[in-house]
Design a protein around this motif. Structure first.
Motif, short mmCIF file in Angstrom:
data_model
loop_
_atom_site.label_atom_id
_atom_site.label_comp_id
_atom_site.label_asym_id
_atom_site.label_seq_id
_atom_site.Cartn_x
_atom_site.Cartn_y
_atom_site.Cartn_z
N VAL A 77 0.74 -1.26 -0.03
CA VAL A 77 -0.14 0.07 -0.06
C VAL A 77 0.79 1.36 0.10
CG1 VAL A 77 -1.78 1.33 1.17
CG2 VAL A 77 -1.95 -0.97 1.15
N THR A 78 0.96 2.07 -1.06
CA THR A 78 1.52 3.14 -1.04
C THR A 78 0.90 4.63 -1.01
OG1 THR A 78 1.34 3.12 -3.73
CG2 THR A 78 3.56 2.12 -2.53
N ASP A 79 -0.57 4.33 -1.21
CA ASP A 79 -1.41 5.61 -1.19
C ASP A 79 -1.90 6.34 -0.11
OD1 ASP A 79 -0.80 5.63 -3.87
OD2 ASP A 79 -2.94 4.97 -4.46
N PHE A 80 -1.75 5.48 0.92
CA PHE A 80 -2.34 5.71 2.49
C PHE A 80 -1.41 5.35 3.56
CE2 PHE A 80 -6.10 4.54 -0.43
CZ PHE A 80 -6.97 5.55 0.06
N LYS A 81 -1.54 6.13 4.37
CA LYS A 81 -0.43 5.84 5.46
C LYS A 81 -1.21 6.15 6.80
CE LYS A 81 0.89 10.90 5.87
NZ LYS A 81 -0.36 11.54 5.40
N VAL A 82 -0.59 5.59 7.94
CA VAL A 82 -1.54 5.47 9.23
C VAL A 82 -1.72 6.91 9.52
CG1 VAL A 82 -0.96 5.26 11.87
CG2 VAL A 82 -0.41 3.53 10.28
N GLY A 83 -3.00 7.27 10.05
CA GLY A 83 -3.24 8.51 10.26
C GLY A 83 -4.38 9.31 9.36
#
Ligand code: NAP
Length: 325
Positions: A77-83
């Protein structure tokens, strides 16, 4: 373990069971979401009662729409991050405090859209978007008939159609709902439980009838909806709140004026990621600008999901319903 509402066997609202479930870590291409608000839709009842079979068998976690924050990301997953703040319409699993979800089916929420707004509009609002812009292109001067105009999709679609310059006629079950639909963009309302709605449409339009009918009611409004259309008009049957329409002879479309008929579903219209992002983006724009408001009239704790189902099926609700985990 987190709180969730599951269905172990098809049935009435009483089969919705509030219990603790284990949510796994996100797998390849998935994100884990801490859900802050969950949307309730009529389709949730179709799955609960078995009208739509559960693709994951039994038991299943009910619900198809939520908003929350990303708390873990899986490999790839590259498009989303924690938060990140996200929202989605998607497969069963919505009625839970947390869930894992395919990253490529989620969208990022703009800062000016709250979690509750998002949970109240992703499914209903993206539906209004494609119905008004793609199934039939509504614009200045279009005459639209919207059934259940004070419902979840109804209040959003009426506002949006009005914003696009259409004349909006809405059917509603009660006088209170008529008031609400009028405050939300309907120019005319018809009490379709008491009045012959097709005759009333003819009267309101001076015999010209409508360009398009958006019918989420199904059995109870068929074939009356066809009598509301001008020649070459569009019958858009997008739901079955009163039960599914029985099989009919296609020649009826010829007899009633060479009509077009379609049975669309949001899934088809947002199957490609680009369409999903564009449809959600359009919705965020009209809501962000204030042109369309998301009326969240009913808000319950997640454990009261059965109450929400009883009310939506009992025609007691208006606008959007959200559950808070
Ligand atoms: N195809 C798609 O892409 C798509 C997407 C979203 C929703 N939908 C469909 O759109 C429709 C509206 O969904 P929603 O979630 O916004 O629900 P809703 O409109 O908030 O609730 C359904 C409304 O339908 C009316 N209704 C008429 N006959 C009914 C009956 N026999 N039983 C229950 N309700 C009846 C009631 O309004 P009155 O009291 O005013 O009659 C009721 O409030 C549903 O058919 C749903 O399946 C389709």
């Amino acid at each position: 373990m987190v709180a969730a509402v599951r269905v172990h066997k098809p049935g009435g609202p009483e089969v919705l069971t509030f219990e603790d479930v284990q949510i796994p870590a996100p797998g390849q291409g998935q994100i884990k979401i801490k859900q802050h608000a969950i949307g309730v839709n009529f389709i949730d009842a179709y799955f609960r009662m078995g009208m739509y079979p559960s693709p994951v068998g039994m038991p299943f976690i009910a619900g198809n729409e939520s908003a929350g924050e990303v708390i873990a990301v899986g490999p790839g997953v590259t498009d989303f991050k924690v938060g990140d703040r996200v929202a989605y319409v998607g497969p069963l699993g919505g009625y839970a405090a947390e869930r894992v979800f395919a990253a490529d089916r989620a969208v990022k929420l703009p800062d000016n859209i709250t979690y509750e707004q998002a949970a109240g509009m992703m499914l209903k609002g993206m539906t209004a978007q494609y119905l008004l812009n793609r199934t039939y292109k509504v614009g200045k001067g279009t005459v639209v008939l919207m059934h259940a105009a004070a419902g979840g999709v109804g209040l959003i679609l009426c506002q949006w159609a009005n914003h696009l310059g259409a004349t909006v006629i809405g059917t509603v079950g009660t006088k209170e709902k008529a008031e609400l639909a009028k405050k939300n963009g309907a120019h005319h309302t018809i009490l379709y439980r008491d009045e012959d709605f097709a005759a009333k449409v003819k009267e309101i339009t001076g015999g010209k009838l409508c360009d398009v009918v958006y019918d989420g009611i199904g059995k109870a409004t068929f074939p009356g909806s066809l009598d509301c259309l001008r020649p070459l008009g569009y019958f858009v049957s997008f739901g079955s709140a009163s039960g599914q329409i029985d099989a009919f002879n296609i020649n009826i479309l010829q007899a009633k004026g060479s009509l077009f008929a379609t049975r669309p579903t949001l899934n088809t219209y947002v199957a490609k990621r680009d369409d999903l992002v564009a449809t959600a983006g359009d919705l965020f724009k009209v809501v962000g600008s204030g042109a369309v408001k998301i009326p969240i009239k009913f808000k319950y704790p997640l454990k009261d999901a059965a109450k929400a189902h009883k009310e939506i099926e009992g025609r007691e609700t208006t606008g959007s319903i959200v559950l808070i985990p």
